[in-house]
Every structure is written in C-alpha cells, then in structure tokens.
Scaffold this active site. Structure first.
Site, PDB file in Angstrom:
ATOM      1  N   ASN A  48       0.823  -1.120   0.237  1.00  0.00           N
ATOM      2  CA  ASN A  48       0.355  -0.409   0.048  1.00  0.00           C
ATOM      3  C   ASN A  48       0.845   1.473  -0.240  1.00  0.00           C
ATOM      4  OD1 ASN A  48      -1.906  -1.945  -0.505  1.00  0.00           O
ATOM      5  ND2 ASN A  48      -2.199  -1.262   2.765  1.00  0.00           N
ATOM      6  N   HIS A  62     -15.179  -0.918   4.889  1.00  0.00           N
ATOM      7  CA  HIS A  62     -13.917  -1.492   5.552  1.00  0.00           C
ATOM      8  C   HIS A  62     -14.786  -2.317   7.379  1.00  0.00           C
ATOM      9  CE1 HIS A  62     -10.128  -1.784   7.801  1.00  0.00           C
ATOM     10  NE2 HIS A  62      -9.343  -2.561   7.276  1.00  0.00           N
ATOM     11  N   GLU A  81     -16.396   4.844   2.099  1.00  0.00           N
ATOM     12  CA  GLU A  81     -14.755   5.263   2.295  1.00  0.00           C
ATOM     13  C   GLU A  81     -15.185   5.170  -0.199  1.00  0.00           C
ATOM     14  OE1 GLU A  81     -12.164   0.914   1.685  1.00  0.00           O
ATOM     15  OE2 GLU A  81     -13.816   0.566   2.681  1.00  0.00           O
ATOM     16  N   SER A  88     -11.449  -0.874  -0.944  1.00  0.00           N
ATOM     17  CA  SER A  88     -10.164  -0.405  -0.866  1.00  0.00           C
ATOM     18  C   SER A  88      -9.843  -2.284  -1.491  1.00  0.00           C
ATOM     19  CB  SER A  88      -9.634  -1.040   1.271  1.00  0.00           C
ATOM     20  OG  SER A  88     -10.913  -2.105   1.272  1.00  0.00           O
ATOM     21  N   ASP A 141     -13.813   7.720   4.296  1.00  0.00           N
ATOM     22  CA  ASP A 141     -12.740   6.798   4.927  1.00  0.00           C
ATOM     23  C   ASP A 141     -12.111   7.071   4.118  1.00  0.00           C
ATOM     24  OD1 ASP A 141     -10.898   4.909   5.082  1.00  0.00           O
ATOM     25  OD2 ASP A 141     -11.640   4.038   5.874  1.00  0.00           O
ATOM     26  N   HIS A 181      -7.382   4.991   1.124  1.00  0.00           N
ATOM     27  CA  HIS A 181      -6.789   4.272  -0.089  1.00  0.00           C
ATOM     28  C   HIS A 181      -6.659   5.279  -0.752  1.00  0.00           C
ATOM     29  CE1 HIS A 181      -6.476  -0.069   1.427  1.00  0.00           C
ATOM     30  NE2 HIS A 181      -7.313   0.835   1.817  1.00  0.00           N
ATOM     31  N   LYS A 199      -0.753   4.624   4.687  1.00  0.00           N
ATOM     32  CA  LYS A 199      -0.452   3.529   3.307  1.00  0.00           C
ATOM     33  C   LYS A 199       0.159   4.692   2.552  1.00  0.00           C
ATOM     34  CE  LYS A 199      -5.283   1.600   4.318  1.00  0.00           C
ATOM     35  NZ  LYS A 199      -4.206  -0.551   4.642  1.00  0.00           N
TER      36      LYS A 199
HETATM   37  C1  LIG Z   1     -10.853   1.425   3.725  1.00  0.00           C
HETATM   38  C2  LIG Z   1      -9.368   1.361   5.643  1.00  0.00           C
HETATM   39  N1  LIG Z   1      -9.811   1.827   6.410  1.00  0.00           N
HETATM   40  C3  LIG Z   1      -9.703   1.650   7.452  1.00  0.00           C
HETATM   41  C4  LIG Z   1      -8.238   1.452   7.487  1.00  0.00           C
HETATM   42  C5  LIG Z   1      -7.504   0.734   9.193  1.00  0.00           C
HETATM   43  O1  LIG Z   1      -6.330   1.513   8.519  1.00  0.00           O
HETATM   44  P1  LIG Z   1      -4.929   1.249   9.392  1.00  0.00           P
HETATM   45  O2  LIG Z   1      -4.608   0.372   8.839  1.00  0.00           O
HETATM   46  O3  LIG Z   1      -4.374   2.509   9.966  1.00  0.00           O
HETATM   47  O4  LIG Z   1      -5.563   1.102  11.307  1.00  0.00           O
HETATM   48  C6  LIG Z   1      -7.559   0.372   6.657  1.00  0.00           C
HETATM   49  C7  LIG Z   1      -6.409  -0.676   6.373  1.00  0.00           C
HETATM   50  O5  LIG Z   1      -6.552  -1.590   6.431  1.00  0.00           O
HETATM   51  C8  LIG Z   1      -8.829   0.646   5.204  1.00  0.00           C
HETATM   52  O6  LIG Z   1      -8.350  -0.611   4.493  1.00  0.00           O
END
Ligand SMILES: Cc1ncc(COP(=O)(O)O)c(C=O)c1O
Length: 394
Positions: free
Chosen positions: A52, A142, A184, A188, A213, A216, A247
């Site tokens: 990532n 997520h 999102e 992801s 969110d 990505h 990421k």
């Molecule tokens: C869409 C999404 N939100 C939140 C997270 C969580 O973030 P972090 O890796 O900083 O805990 C991820 C991570 O994998 C993600 O893909």
C-alpha cells in the site's frame, strides 16, 4: 475443554482454502531502478505488487531524517495519552498541517485508521435521550467501519455497493434526527470510487451527515493528493473525513478531519482517543515531511496513472479487472483455491501478489489485488502483465 472451538475453526479455514498465514519480510531493498519495490522473503527476492506504499515514499531519506529529528526533539514515545501529557508540539503541528492541506477546520490524530473508525462510530452512535442515531454504510465498507457501527448503539443499515437509489429509499424510511452516511472514498479491495458528489447531494437533501474513509485515496487522488473527498467543496464537503498515515503517506497512525464542534466532542467522548497513548511524536514529525513531499511531487501521482494505463493495455482483454482511477487493480478470479494457485505461480516468476479471499471479500469473488505504485517502472509492469496473461489465459 475450554475454547475447544479454536482448533475446529482453524481446521475449517484450511479445508476451505481460507487459512491465513503471515510471511516475514526480511527487508525491502533499493536496487538500481527498483527503489523499494523488492521484498525479501525466505531468502528470495520478489517484485512487490501487494504493497500500500502507493507513492513509493516508504524509507524516503527525507522522511527518515525527519523521524530522527523528531525523535531527538520530542522522543519516540508520547509517554501519555493526549489528554494527560501526551499531546506534543509535533502533534499540534501535524494537525495544523492536515487542516491546511484538506481545508478543514479541525483534525484529531489516532494510532490507527482502525481505531479512528471505531472511535467515530462509537462516539456518534451514543444514545442520548430518545434519539438513536441511524448509520447507513456502503456494503463494501472496511471491517473497522462495520465493527464500529454495529458495536455502537446506533441502528445500522447497509446499502448495496454504490447504490445511491437504495440509500435514498433507506434514508426516506428513517425517522432519526441523527443520520450518517458512511463510505470509503476508494474501496480497498475493489479500487473503484464512491459516488461522492451523489452521496453529498443525498446527504444534504435528507439532513444527514457524510463520512468518508479516504484511506486508499489520500496522497493518490486530488491536486495535491488531498484524497477523493477533495472533489467536494464548500457546503458539499464531507462532514468528517478519515485517512490513515499507513498507506500512501508511508508512516503510521490516522486522522479524523472535522469541524470545531465534532473535534471538541471527540476529545471528550471518543474512548479510543481518550484512553490510548498518543501516536509517536517522532512519527508525527516525519508525517509532516511526508505530506510536504506529497503536496509538492505531482509526478508520483502521474506515474501511477501512466503505469496503470500501461498495465490495462498489456493485460489480455479476457481478464476481468474492476475499472479504477486509483492504484488498486482488482482481478476477480472467483474460487479461493484458484486465487492461491495463481499467486503461487506468480511467486515462481519473482512476483509477489497476495490472493485476497473471504471473509475479506465475498464468497466467489476471491481476487488478486494488484497495487501499482510510483516506484514501479515500465519493465516491472511488462513482466507482471506477461505473467498474469500466462497464468490466467489458458
Ligand atoms: C478502508 C480502510 N479503512 C481503515 C483502515 C485501517 O487503517 P490502519 O491500517 O491505519 O489501521 C484500512 C486499512 O487496512 C482500510 O483499508
């Protein structure tokens, strides 16, 4: 025997080709043109297409230098939660930087995106008087959004992926005063984008808030990498944006960007913020440097676009790839075992591409999630496309 379901569950995972194992990456390497795209596992080198690190900023000398400087000035550890004595000058400076970058009034730092999401849903899902909040989540949100929402006291509804029409119906049947739409920005595991302009419109019409969110898309999308939510401006802006530093930003931790009121509320009621040691101040300092580079170096975003176009051009047209404007190119394979087999076959050609299987994705949609990063080059993409064509088109 206590907890005797454990071995049963592990056996079931194995029999369904869903067993998960970690691999220990011994090092990442900068060799000639392959700056940081090679990983070493069990004594072998692989070209990594599962990272990532979208902008190729991990191990950047200026970010590492800032980390060192931050450690010397503030220490590696915050040594307390933010509300005790853990909130350092480096945290304040990073919050200011994010606010200025995203044009948001306020920002709050968390140790991970997972905790930021859970904290947000818990805090907004509190039941005050008769007013139960209603959360509306895209089906592909997520795990951290889903866990946070369902563990809160709010009523949760999920709408089919990017289905604004269904969302509109669900909102119309809600009698809550406190409605939150959550999605999102870039998904992801699929790499496609939310219909943010539509979501924002529906939110306004239904007196709901919009939560994005942007884990990505931060760094990758937007004129200065401000993320997919940056297409929304003025009154149409998302009410709250989350993104992780782990990421494209290539450090660790996360932020929630919001207005003054929500900021104050979260400081007082977000349990994951209040009862957790603040993020490392040295990391916060390094993160500021990373954001500087992201703002200045447009070539990194251009390179992702250029290499992604090349990848799609070289890939056999019979291979199904979800259309994307991000770094993430999802090739749906279907069956878990088939995805594992292709992944193993690619390893023999020196390519690392982790097979993504249920429950991370839905049953029957196991996939190879290719991430194209700014530090890949054209010959990497040629090699990847050639090997995928061979593995998938027989
Ligand atoms: C869409 C999404 N939100 C939140 C997270 C969580 O973030 P972090 O890796 O900083 O805990 C991820 C991570 O994998 C993600 O893909």
């Amino acid at each position: 025997m206590a907890f005797d379901f454990i071995s049963g569950q592990i056996t079931a995972q194995k029999s369904q080709a869903r067993y998960r194992q970690r691999v220990c990456v011994q090092s990442t390497e900068s060799v000639g043109q392959h700056e940081g795209t090679l990983i070493h596992v069990d004594g072998k080198s692989y070209l990594n297409f599962s990272s990532n690190d979208y902008l190729g900023l991990n191990n950047h000398s200026e970010i590492n230098k800032a980390m060192e400087e931050g450690a010397m000035r503030f220490g590696l550890c915050a040594s307390a939660s933010s509300l005790v004595t853990g909130f350092h000058y480096a945290h304040q400076a990073l919050e200011d930087k994010v606010c200025q970058w995203l044009n948001k009034p306020r920002c709050l730092l968390f140790t991970s995106g997972f905790s930021a999401n859970v904290a947000l849903f818990h805090a907004l899902g509190q039941e005050v008087g008769q007013n139960k909040a209603h959360f509306f989540l895209d089906k592909l949100s997520h795990a951290s959004m889903i866990d946070g929402a369902f563990e809160s006291k709010a009523k949760v509804k999920r709408f089919a992926h990017n289905n604004v029409e269904q969302l509109t119906h669900l909102l119309a049947s809600s009698d809550s005063q406190n409605k939150l739409i959550a999605s999102e920005g870039v998904f992801s595991m699929d790499g496609d984008q939310a219909e943010l302009a539509e979501l924002s419109k529906v939110a306004k019409t239904n007196d709901a808030w919009l939560y994005v969110d942007d884990a990505h898309s931060i760094g990758v999308i937007g004129e200065q990498g401000q993320g997919s939510a940056s297409i929304l401006s003025g009154d149409n802006q998302a009410d709250i944006t989350m993104a992780t530093f782990g990421k494209a930003i290539a450090t660790s931790g996360a932020f929630l960007a919001c207005d003054e009121n929500v900021h104050e509320y979260l400081i007082n009621f977000a349990r994951h913020y209040i009862y957790s040691t603040a993020i490392s101040p040295a990391l916060a300092w390094a993160t500021i440097k990373s954001i500087d580079l992201i703002q200045q170096e447009q070539w990194r975003r251009d390179k992702i676009i250029e290499l992604s176009a090349l990848f799609i051009k070289l890939l056999d047209p019979s291979i199904e790839v979800i259309p994307t404007t991000s770094s993430i190119h999802a090739i749906i394979v279907g069956d878990e075992q088939k995805a594992l087999n292709v992944s193993e076959q690619l390893k023999k050609q020196g390519l690392w591409l982790t097979a993504i299987r249920p429950p991370t994705v839905s049953i029957g949609s196991s996939r190879l999630r290719v991430t194209i990063c700014s530090n890949h080059n054209q010959s990497d993409i040629n090699h990847l496309a050639r090997c995928l064509n061979k593995a998938l088109c027989r």
